[in-house]
Design an enzyme around this catalytic site. Structure first.
Site, PDB file in Angstrom:
ATOM      1  CE  LYS A 138      -4.342  -1.895   1.443  1.00 42.82           C
ATOM      2  NZ  LYS A 138      -5.520  -1.833   2.326  1.00 42.82           N
TER       3      LYS A 138
ATOM      4  CG  ASP B 274      -8.815  -2.737   7.745  1.00 43.03           C
ATOM      5  OD1 ASP B 274      -9.552  -2.530   8.719  1.00 43.03           O
ATOM      6  OD2 ASP B 274      -9.215  -3.258   6.691  1.00 43.03           O
TER       7      ASP B 274
END
Length: 398
Positions: free
Chosen positions: A75, A123
């Site tokens: 990410k 998250d």
């Protein structure tokens, strides 16, 4: 569970917007932006011949994103990239001309960035990337975390100077809260999921992920025949499957999308033939993949280039973490977080099931690619599940 893609869109070309964001030009741009960063380094691509032999396939390769840009996750490529794109676009409007990545440290550009606030729900890993990207350009970041995000992951986000907002509920509630507050306050929302009317920025996030494909294909003598890709909202799986389809055309590998059985919103959407929201179930150990609603953009891509959808159990994910940490034969030891090896967990389950093998065309000639999407982003949880600390695993590779 395994479900083959029987949608009428399957094997049809990507829609124009997705072909643009996941196409060759977009991938080249993402690489150019990445190369402008001081901390840029290509992540390793490892061959796992002993495990490949054990699973009855010709070759198995794992791209280790646990070492990406100091963030421990793929990410790092998405959120930070989208932040930089949005800052440069704002500067282009203000300056009345095109502004490119080479000007990212220009004081006038940084003065513009300092007036911008970027926000997202996370998250853990996506929020860290957005916070890092904002820090790189001198912007402000506000990251929304839900109760399931561990203290270690929250602290890692805060280290980049982000303001942390804690919300009740799960990830999907945090996404809705960011959309509401961000719109009210005029913040730039950098989400890794998309919804009706909000697609371009998630498309930029996905465009950043295409770097994984480009680095991998340059290192392989032959393209893979299969790629097993983990999914939460589906953005990662769609980016990899979509870009590899653009790059390889008719030679593209069979793309298998893998999710936790307890949180399989993409699988449920494939079953229903449309994006659906699943009921909240018992939490999964695969925390980065615990999502109830698929990204609309991701679903649109996966309906076309996702060839099969499957689920794995809790013990499958933990078993893969342990196998990578204590590998077979001379395979390298790899640190993989709770969600990092889920694609590999799907391969292991499919390779051990005769019906699945046949349905997916897995055989002794198959060349399989998986991605370790995260390292130990929570060291305590890793040690608890694997029985050894990340540093002990790294010692085996020294």
């Amino acid at each position: 569970m395994l479900l083959l893609n029987q949608r009428p869109e399957h094997n049809q070309p990507l829609v124009a917007a997705d072909a643009e964001s996941l196409g060759t030009a977009g991938g080249e741009r993402a690489e150019r932006y990445l190369e402008a960063r001081d901390d840029h380094a290509e992540t390793p691509l490892h061959a796992l011949p002993a495990l490949a032999d054990h699973l009855g396939v010709a070759a198995l390769y794992i791209k280790d994103e646990g070492q990406r840009l100091g963030l421990g996750s793929f990410k790092a490529l998405g959120g930070a990239y989208a932040v930089m794109r949005l800052v440069l676009e704002e500067a282009s409007k203000r300056f009345g001309r095109d502004v490119d990545i080479g000007e990212i440290n220009d004081p006038k550009l940084r003065a513009i960035a300092a007036q911008m606030t970027f926000c997202c729900a996370t998250d853990g890993n996506h929020g860290r990337s957005v916070a890092q990207g904002a820090g790189l350009v001198g912007a402000r970041s506000v990251i929304y975390v839900h109760a399931g995000v561990s203290r270690e992951r929250v602290a890692a986000i805060a280290r980049f100077g982000a303001e942390i907002v804690e919300v009740e509920g799960g990830y999907d509630h945090a996404v809705r809260e960011v959309a509401r507050v961000g719109a009210e306050r005029g913040w730039k929302i950098v989400s890794n999921t998309s919804w009706l009317g909000y697609e371009r920025v998630p498309g930029l996030v996905m465009q950043g992920y295409t770097v994984i494909v480009r680095e991998t294909l340059r290192r392989l003598a032959e393209p893979p025949t299969h790629v097993f890709l983990q999914a939460g909202v589906g953005g990662f799986a769609a980016a990899i499957a979509g870009h590899v389809a653009v790059m390889l055309g008719s030679r593209r590998p069979k793309a298998v999308v893998v999710e936790p059985r307890r949180s399989a919103c993409v699988y449920a959407s494939a079953e229903a033939g449309r994006p659906v929201t699943i009921a909240q179930q018992q939490p999964t150990v695969m925390t980065m993949l615990e999502c109830a609603e698929p990204s609309l953009v991701a679903w649109r891509v996966l309906a076309r280039v996702g060839d099969a959808f499957m689920t794995v159990e809790e013990e499958d994910a933990v078993a893969v973490m342990k196998r990578l940490a204590q590998p077979l034969g001379n395979d390298p030891a790899i640190v993989s977080g709770e969600s990092g090896g889920v694609g590999l967990a799907g391969l292991v389950r499919a390779a051990g099931d005769g019906q699945m093998r046949a349905a997916l065309g897995l055989d002794a000639g198959s060349r399989v690619l998986v991605v370790n999407s995260e390292g130990a982003t929570d060291h305590g949880r890793f040690a608890e599940l694997v029985g050894m600390a990340p540093a002990e695993v790294f010692l085996q590779t020294a």
